[in-house]
Write a protein that holds these residues in place. Structure first.
Motif, PDB file in Angstrom:
ATOM      1  N   MET A  53       0.969  -1.005   0.038  1.00 28.46           N
ATOM      2  CA  MET A  53      -0.053  -0.198  -0.201  1.00 28.46           C
ATOM      3  C   MET A  53       0.977   1.043  -0.039  1.00 28.46           C
ATOM      4  SD  MET A  53      -3.225   1.183   0.516  1.00 28.46           S
ATOM      5  CE  MET A  53      -3.923   2.616   0.965  1.00 28.46           C
ATOM      6  N   VAL A  54       1.910   1.266   0.992  1.00 33.53           N
ATOM      7  CA  VAL A  54       2.569   2.451   0.855  1.00 33.53           C
ATOM      8  C   VAL A  54       3.378   2.677  -0.294  1.00 33.53           C
ATOM      9  CG1 VAL A  54       4.583   3.631   2.121  1.00 33.53           C
ATOM     10  CG2 VAL A  54       2.602   2.417   3.269  1.00 33.53           C
ATOM     11  N   LYS A  55       4.098   1.650  -1.077  1.00 34.55           N
ATOM     12  CA  LYS A  55       4.693   1.563  -1.998  1.00 34.55           C
ATOM     13  C   LYS A  55       3.827   2.349  -3.265  1.00 34.55           C
ATOM     14  CE  LYS A  55       7.923  -1.898  -1.910  1.00 34.55           C
ATOM     15  NZ  LYS A  55       8.338  -3.438  -2.598  1.00 34.55           N
ATOM     16  N   ILE A  56       2.622   1.628  -3.233  1.00 39.33           N
ATOM     17  CA  ILE A  56       1.576   2.217  -4.388  1.00 39.33           C
ATOM     18  C   ILE A  56       1.377   3.821  -4.322  1.00 39.33           C
ATOM     19  CG2 ILE A  56      -0.753   2.326  -5.438  1.00 39.33           C
ATOM     20  CD1 ILE A  56      -0.414  -1.018  -4.602  1.00 39.33           C
ATOM     21  N   VAL A  57       1.218   4.163  -3.123  1.00 36.26           N
ATOM     22  CA  VAL A  57       0.958   5.430  -2.869  1.00 36.26           C
ATOM     23  C   VAL A  57       2.360   6.335  -3.285  1.00 36.26           C
ATOM     24  CG1 VAL A  57       0.657   7.296  -0.741  1.00 36.26           C
ATOM     25  CG2 VAL A  57      -0.755   5.185  -0.980  1.00 36.26           C
ATOM     26  N   THR A  58       3.396   5.882  -2.647  1.00 45.11           N
ATOM     27  CA  THR A  58       4.674   6.613  -3.189  1.00 45.11           C
ATOM     28  C   THR A  58       4.825   6.642  -4.715  1.00 45.11           C
ATOM     29  OG1 THR A  58       5.589   5.840  -1.221  1.00 45.11           O
ATOM     30  CG2 THR A  58       7.014   6.554  -2.817  1.00 45.11           C
ATOM     31  N   VAL A  59       4.320   5.588  -5.322  1.00 47.37           N
ATOM     32  CA  VAL A  59       4.298   5.557  -6.915  1.00 47.37           C
ATOM     33  C   VAL A  59       3.485   6.265  -7.498  1.00 47.37           C
ATOM     34  CG1 VAL A  59       3.832   4.244  -8.889  1.00 47.37           C
ATOM     35  CG2 VAL A  59       5.498   3.097  -7.152  1.00 47.37           C
ATOM     36  N   LYS A  60       2.394   6.600  -7.011  1.00 45.84           N
ATOM     37  CA  LYS A  60       1.283   7.475  -7.434  1.00 45.84           C
ATOM     38  C   LYS A  60       1.755   8.910  -7.121  1.00 45.84           C
ATOM     39  CE  LYS A  60      -2.731   4.312  -7.457  1.00 45.84           C
ATOM     40  NZ  LYS A  60      -3.903   4.049  -7.205  1.00 45.84           N
ATOM     41  N   LEU A  61       2.278   9.259  -6.247  1.00 44.20           N
ATOM     42  CA  LEU A  61       2.764  10.475  -6.058  1.00 44.20           C
ATOM     43  C   LEU A  61       3.727  11.017  -7.340  1.00 44.20           C
ATOM     44  CD1 LEU A  61       4.338  10.570  -2.465  1.00 44.20           C
ATOM     45  CD2 LEU A  61       2.129  11.762  -3.327  1.00 44.20           C
ATOM     46  N   VAL A  62       4.207  10.069  -7.927  1.00 43.77           N
ATOM     47  CA  VAL A  62       5.174  10.646  -9.023  1.00 43.77           C
ATOM     48  C   VAL A  62       4.256  10.420 -10.420  1.00 43.77           C
ATOM     49  CG1 VAL A  62       6.994   9.749 -10.301  1.00 43.77           C
ATOM     50  CG2 VAL A  62       7.419   9.630  -8.249  1.00 43.77           C
ATOM     51  N   ASP A  87      12.029  14.726  -5.466  1.00 47.52           N
ATOM     52  CA  ASP A  87      11.392  15.427  -4.505  1.00 47.52           C
ATOM     53  C   ASP A  87      10.750  14.285  -3.505  1.00 47.52           C
ATOM     54  OD1 ASP A  87      12.020  17.921  -5.418  1.00 47.52           O
ATOM     55  OD2 ASP A  87      10.034  18.267  -6.342  1.00 47.52           O
ATOM     56  N   VAL A  88      10.041  13.224  -4.086  1.00 47.16           N
ATOM     57  CA  VAL A  88       9.520  12.319  -3.359  1.00 47.16           C
ATOM     58  C   VAL A  88      10.583  11.536  -2.460  1.00 47.16           C
ATOM     59  CG1 VAL A  88       8.356   9.834  -3.545  1.00 47.16           C
ATOM     60  CG2 VAL A  88       7.653  11.876  -4.725  1.00 47.16           C
ATOM     61  N   THR A  89      11.813  10.914  -3.117  1.00 49.00           N
ATOM     62  CA  THR A  89      12.699  10.323  -2.569  1.00 49.00           C
ATOM     63  C   THR A  89      13.510  11.114  -1.467  1.00 49.00           C
ATOM     64  OG1 THR A  89      14.535  10.808  -4.159  1.00 49.00           O
ATOM     65  CG2 THR A  89      13.293   8.812  -4.457  1.00 49.00           C
ATOM     66  N   LYS A  90      13.582  12.471  -1.734  1.00 54.29           N
ATOM     67  CA  LYS A  90      14.360  13.126  -0.435  1.00 54.29           C
ATOM     68  C   LYS A  90      12.954  13.342   0.639  1.00 54.29           C
ATOM     69  CE  LYS A  90      17.115  15.924  -3.403  1.00 54.29           C
ATOM     70  NZ  LYS A  90      17.184  17.307  -4.145  1.00 54.29           N
ATOM     71  N   GLU A  91      11.920  13.487   0.525  1.00 54.10           N
ATOM     72  CA  GLU A  91      10.780  13.696   1.482  1.00 54.10           C
ATOM     73  C   GLU A  91      10.741  12.424   2.138  1.00 54.10           C
ATOM     74  OE1 GLU A  91       9.170  16.402   2.539  1.00 54.10           O
ATOM     75  OE2 GLU A  91      10.052  17.427   1.204  1.00 54.10           O
ATOM     76  N   LEU A  92      10.629  11.362   1.606  1.00 51.15           N
ATOM     77  CA  LEU A  92      10.397   9.969   2.329  1.00 51.15           C
ATOM     78  C   LEU A  92      11.797   9.220   2.876  1.00 51.15           C
ATOM     79  CD1 LEU A  92       7.399   8.507  -0.049  1.00 51.15           C
ATOM     80  CD2 LEU A  92       7.452  10.008   2.185  1.00 51.15           C
ATOM     81  N   TRP A  93      12.804   9.770   2.363  1.00 52.59           N
ATOM     82  CA  TRP A  93      14.206   9.288   2.668  1.00 52.59           C
ATOM     83  C   TRP A  93      14.279   7.933   2.186  1.00 52.59           C
ATOM     84  CZ3 TRP A  93      16.691  11.027   7.788  1.00 52.59           C
ATOM     85  CH2 TRP A  93      16.604  12.369   7.854  1.00 52.59           C
TER      86      TRP A  93
END
Length: 59
Positions: free
Chosen positions: A1-10, A19-25
C-alpha cells in the motif's frame, strides 16, 4: 500500500522522483523499481519499508 501511494505521487500527482525520495528518505533506485513494477504489473511487490517510518519522515 505504501509503495503504491509513493508511486502514485510520481505518476499521478506529478511530483518528481527526486522530491519524493528526499521527502520520504528512500533511495531513488527503489522508487524507479517500484514505478517499473507498477507500470508492468499494476502492483508492486510486498511492502518492505515500515509505514511508520514514512509517516514520521513526512512530518
Amino acid at each position: 500500500m505504501v509503495k503504491i501511494v509513493t508511486v502514485k505521487l510520481v505518476l499521478e500527482c506529478n511530483m518528481s522522483v527526486s522530491d519524493v525520495t528526499k521527502e520520504l528518505w528512500i533511495h531513488y533506485n527503489y522508487l524507479y523499481v517500484w514505478i517499473s513494477e507498477y507500470e508492468d504489473y499494476g502492483k508492486v511487490r510486498y511492502l518492505d519499508i515500515d509505514p511508520q517510518f514514512i509517516y514520521i519522515s513526512m512530518k
